[in-house]
Design an enzyme around this catalytic site. Structure first.
Site, short mmCIF file in Angstrom:
data_model
loop_
_atom_site.label_atom_id
_atom_site.label_comp_id
_atom_site.label_asym_id
_atom_site.label_seq_id
_atom_site.Cartn_x
_atom_site.Cartn_y
_atom_site.Cartn_z
N ASP A 66 0.85 -1.19 0.00
CA ASP A 66 0.00 0.00 0.00
C ASP A 66 0.88 1.24 0.00
O ASP A 66 1.62 1.49 0.95
CB ASP A 66 -0.91 0.00 1.23
N TYR A 98 3.03 9.97 -0.69
CA TYR A 98 4.17 9.45 0.08
C TYR A 98 5.49 9.71 -0.64
O TYR A 98 6.55 9.57 -0.05
CB TYR A 98 4.02 7.95 0.33
N LYS A 106 -2.81 5.90 -4.28
CA LYS A 106 -3.91 6.82 -3.97
C LYS A 106 -3.77 8.13 -4.73
O LYS A 106 -2.65 8.62 -4.95
CB LYS A 106 -3.93 7.11 -2.46
N HIS A 118 -7.60 9.74 -1.70
CA HIS A 118 -6.88 9.74 -0.42
C HIS A 118 -7.68 10.41 0.71
O HIS A 118 -7.74 9.89 1.81
CB HIS A 118 -5.53 10.44 -0.61
#
Length: 281
Positions: A49, A54, A79, A112
């Site tokens: 994930d 990120y 996401k 998200h």
């Protein structure tokens, strides 16, 4: 060590099977991500994930390439970031994510955060419907959506999300949101499943761990699995990765599950942002 084949799966509402135990890379530094994911894959994880926000999708992609695991044995989630909810932005965002990951498709693509103050998550969801139809995502879902956000999707679009990825751990169990999601066929993914390591020090929880020869973290993760949730604990440490994966050889009793159920503090247990007010653009 338990085997990859022993990881249970959950059948999503579109017929896709998702491994119930995965590995997350939130806050893993980009230059360390490849190494961290490679060790997770070696430990047996096949569900990874990540997210555009990120900034480590490229590291995930490099690790996947190095591992050489057949694509159909992997389950990869990423996401859509909050600044990309408009249709054209979302279509460009999935292409960027796929390029970073080195993949033709992701198994699950999520919005998200809803950011209701901007009122464009419905447009984003309609674009995710397009993305799924194009084959660039096998399944689509949401993250941090509350009942009122989900209800708008039901009312204004054609597709019910496959999952709702939400903050959920013993001290913040979000039971009303979980019930609402499940009633509509939406599976629950728990982010921060052990509350960023803020584990219970209660004697009854420690006794459960001692009974099974496990740590408090391991029995907490097992609680999630026994409750039917999808989890993806994160650790940069290879030994801890293996430890988090080693939770498939026991099950908690009804009475032990109730011990964890009693730890809920409601809103006082929240450690992340409130989706009703969170603005991360």
């Amino acid at each position: 060590m338990t085997s990859t084949s022993s990881v249970p799966t959950v059948r999503l509402n579109d017929g896709t099977d998702i491994p119930q135990l995965g590995f997350g890379v939130f806050q893993v530094e980009p230059d360390k991500t490849s190494r961290v994911v490679e060790s997770a894959l070696e430990a047996g994880y096949r569900h990874i994930d990540t997210a555009a926000a990120y900034r480590n999708e490229e590291g995930v992609g490099h690790a996947l390439k190095q591992a050489g695991i057949p694509r159909d044995e992997l389950f990869i989630t990423t996401k859509l970031w909050n600044a990309d909810h408009k249709r054209d932005d979302a279509l460009a965002a999935i292409d960027r994510s796929l390029a970073h990951l080195g993949l033709d498709y992701v198994d699950l693509y999520l919005i998200h955060w809803p950011l209701p103050m901007f009122d464009d998550y419905v447009e984003a969801w309609k674009t995710l419907e397009e993305i799924k139809a194009s084959g660039k995502a096998r399944s689509i879902g949401v993250s941090n959506f509350l009942p009122e956000h989900l209800q708008r999707l039901f009312d204004e679009t054609e597709t019910v999300p496959s999952v709702n990825q939400i903050e959920l751990h013993p001290e913040f169990q979000q039971r009303e949101l979980v019930q609402f999601s499940l009633q509509h066929g939406i599976e629950i993914e728990a982010w921060s499943p052990i509350a960023s390591g803020k584990l219970s020090d209660r004697d009854d929880v420690k006794a459960i761990a001692e009974k099974y020869g496990k740590t408090v973290a391991q029995v907490t993760l097992r609680w999630h699995l026994d409750e039917g949730r999808i989890i993806f604990p994160k650790s940069n440490n290879a030994e801890r990765q293996r430890e988090n994966f080693d939770i498939l050889d026991f099950e908690l009793t009804t009475e032990e599950l109730q011990v964890f159920d009693a730890l809920d503090k409601g809103a006082d247990g929240r450690i992340g942002a409130d989706p009703a007010t969170a603005d991360f653009r």
